[in-house]
Design a protein around this motif. Structure first.
Motif, PDB file in Angstrom:
ATOM      1  N   VAL A   1      91.827  50.011  62.265  1.00 39.09           N
ATOM      2  CA  VAL A   1      91.895  49.047  63.352  1.00 39.09           C
ATOM      3  C   VAL A   1      92.840  49.576  64.416  1.00 39.09           C
ATOM      4  N   ARG A   2      92.369  49.599  65.632  1.00 41.14           N
ATOM      5  CA  ARG A   2      93.209  50.035  66.744  1.00 41.14           C
ATOM      6  C   ARG A   2      93.855  48.819  67.382  1.00 41.14           C
ATOM      7  N   LEU A   3      95.128  48.917  67.606  1.00 47.53           N
ATOM      8  CA  LEU A   3      95.856  47.832  68.245  1.00 47.53           C
ATOM      9  C   LEU A   3      96.234  48.237  69.658  1.00 47.53           C
ATOM     10  N   SER A   4      96.208  47.275  70.571  1.00 42.81           N
ATOM     11  CA  SER A   4      96.697  47.542  71.921  1.00 42.81           C
ATOM     12  C   SER A   4      98.190  47.827  71.829  1.00 42.81           C
ATOM     13  N   SER A   5      98.753  48.419  72.865  1.00 46.47           N
ATOM     14  CA  SER A   5     100.185  48.730  72.827  1.00 46.47           C
ATOM     15  C   SER A   5     101.013  47.452  72.679  1.00 46.47           C
ATOM     16  N   ARG A   7     100.034  44.681  71.045  1.00 51.00           N
ATOM     17  CA  ARG A   7      99.890  44.246  69.653  1.00 51.00           C
ATOM     18  C   ARG A   7     100.661  45.165  68.712  1.00 51.00           C
ATOM     19  N   LYS A   8     100.708  46.462  69.027  1.00 55.21           N
ATOM     20  CA  LYS A   8     101.487  47.397  68.207  1.00 55.21           C
ATOM     21  C   LYS A   8     102.967  47.031  68.273  1.00 55.21           C
ATOM     22  N   ALA A   9     103.438  46.710  69.480  1.00 56.64           N
ATOM     23  CA  ALA A   9     104.850  46.338  69.651  1.00 56.64           C
ATOM     24  C   ALA A   9     105.160  45.057  68.872  1.00 56.64           C
ATOM     25  N   ALA A  10     104.256  44.086  68.910  1.00 60.05           N
ATOM     26  CA  ALA A  10     104.460  42.833  68.176  1.00 60.05           C
ATOM     27  C   ALA A  10     104.451  43.097  66.670  1.00 60.05           C
ATOM     28  N   HIS A  62     104.609  37.157  64.476  1.00 54.19           N
ATOM     29  CA  HIS A  62     104.957  37.791  65.741  1.00 54.19           C
ATOM     30  C   HIS A  62     104.102  37.209  66.850  1.00 54.19           C
ATOM     31  N   THR A  63     104.688  37.174  68.014  1.00 56.91           N
ATOM     32  CA  THR A  63     103.984  36.744  69.212  1.00 56.91           C
ATOM     33  C   THR A  63     104.642  37.421  70.397  1.00 56.91           C
ATOM     34  N   GLY A  64     103.836  37.872  71.341  1.00 53.24           N
ATOM     35  CA  GLY A  64     104.403  38.602  72.472  1.00 53.24           C
ATOM     36  C   GLY A  64     105.242  39.744  71.953  1.00 53.24           C
ATOM     37  N   PRO A  65     106.422  39.954  72.504  1.00 60.47           N
ATOM     38  CA  PRO A  65     107.259  41.061  72.043  1.00 60.47           C
ATOM     39  C   PRO A  65     108.178  40.714  70.870  1.00 60.47           C
ATOM     40  N   TYR A  66     108.052  39.513  70.320  1.00 63.28           N
ATOM     41  CA  TYR A  66     109.001  39.061  69.312  1.00 63.28           C
ATOM     42  C   TYR A  66     108.401  39.006  67.916  1.00 63.28           C
ATOM     43  N   GLY A  67     109.230  39.365  66.945  1.00 64.40           N
ATOM     44  CA  GLY A  67     108.847  39.268  65.546  1.00 64.40           C
ATOM     45  C   GLY A  67     109.859  38.417  64.813  1.00 64.40           C
ATOM     46  N   LEU A  68     109.398  37.756  63.758  1.00 60.56           N
ATOM     47  CA  LEU A  68     110.247  36.888  62.962  1.00 60.56           C
ATOM     48  C   LEU A  68     109.829  37.046  61.508  1.00 60.56           C
TER      49      LEU A  68
END
Length: 198
Positions: A1-5, A7-10, A62-68
């Protein structure tokens, strides 16, 4: 699965949050500092994260640039879920689809904070469904949220009798009003079988 940049960051933000939480808990509970590369996280057949290197329960969001991430020691019958959501406005048809009438009324009382309250209810529901191990394969409307006055809630799923959850809002310094986050623990009934052979 390829993730957009994005989604990869998230995804990476979620993994980093998970490893930090695992290291912190392990240090506190076992007085041992783990190296990041010694923590192995994989995914089960449902897509839920599992810590294969250590006996811990884990949930990641994760959402946007943040992970929890939330982590806990493994206990029979105890599971957890975590969710982070960007505060946004919802169309009335959407809120009617995932909130009960009582839940919508509760959100209406929030006034200017209505969007944050709706986002929080969604977060509670998603975290609860993660804790049950079903994620959004079950409709969020099946989950009932009963807010309390301590920035938390009791969650019940009418289709999973006996699986009551306890949720808490997570404080996100610097992100108040922009993001909401919750962690939910669910205690499932544990059956104990006794062998009476003599």
């Amino acid at each position: 699965v390829r993730l957009s940049s994005e989604r990869k960051a998230a995804w990476l933000a979620g993994r980093v949050a998970a490893k930090r939480a695992i290291r912190s808990l392990w240090l506190r509970e076992r007085a041992e500092l783990l190296a990041y590369h010694d923590i192995r996280i994989e995914y089960d057949e449902r897509g839920a994260p599992i810590v294969v290197s250590h006996p811990l329960a884990l949930s990641i969001s994760h959402t946007g640039p943040y992970g929890l991430a939330a982590v806990a020691g493994q206990h029979p019958g105890l599971s957890l879920g975590v969710d982070i959501e960007r505060v946004r406005s919802f169309e009335r048809t959407v809120t009617e689809a995932f909130l009960s009438k009582r839940e919508r009324e509760w959100c209406e009382y929030a006034g200017q904070e209505k969007n944050a309250e709706i986002s929080l209810f969604w977060s509670y529901k998603e975290a609860y469904l993660k804790a049950l191990g079903v994620g959004l394969r079950k409709h969020p409307r099946t989950v009932k949220v009963f807010p309390d006055s301590l920035k938390g809630a009791i969650l019940k799923n009418l289709r999973h009798q006996g699986h009551q959850g306890v949720g808490r809002e997570v404080t996100l310094p610097g992100l108040e009003g922009k993001y909401v986050a919750t962690v939910v623990t669910v205690r499932r009934p544990v059956s104990v079988e006794k062998n009476n052979e003599e």
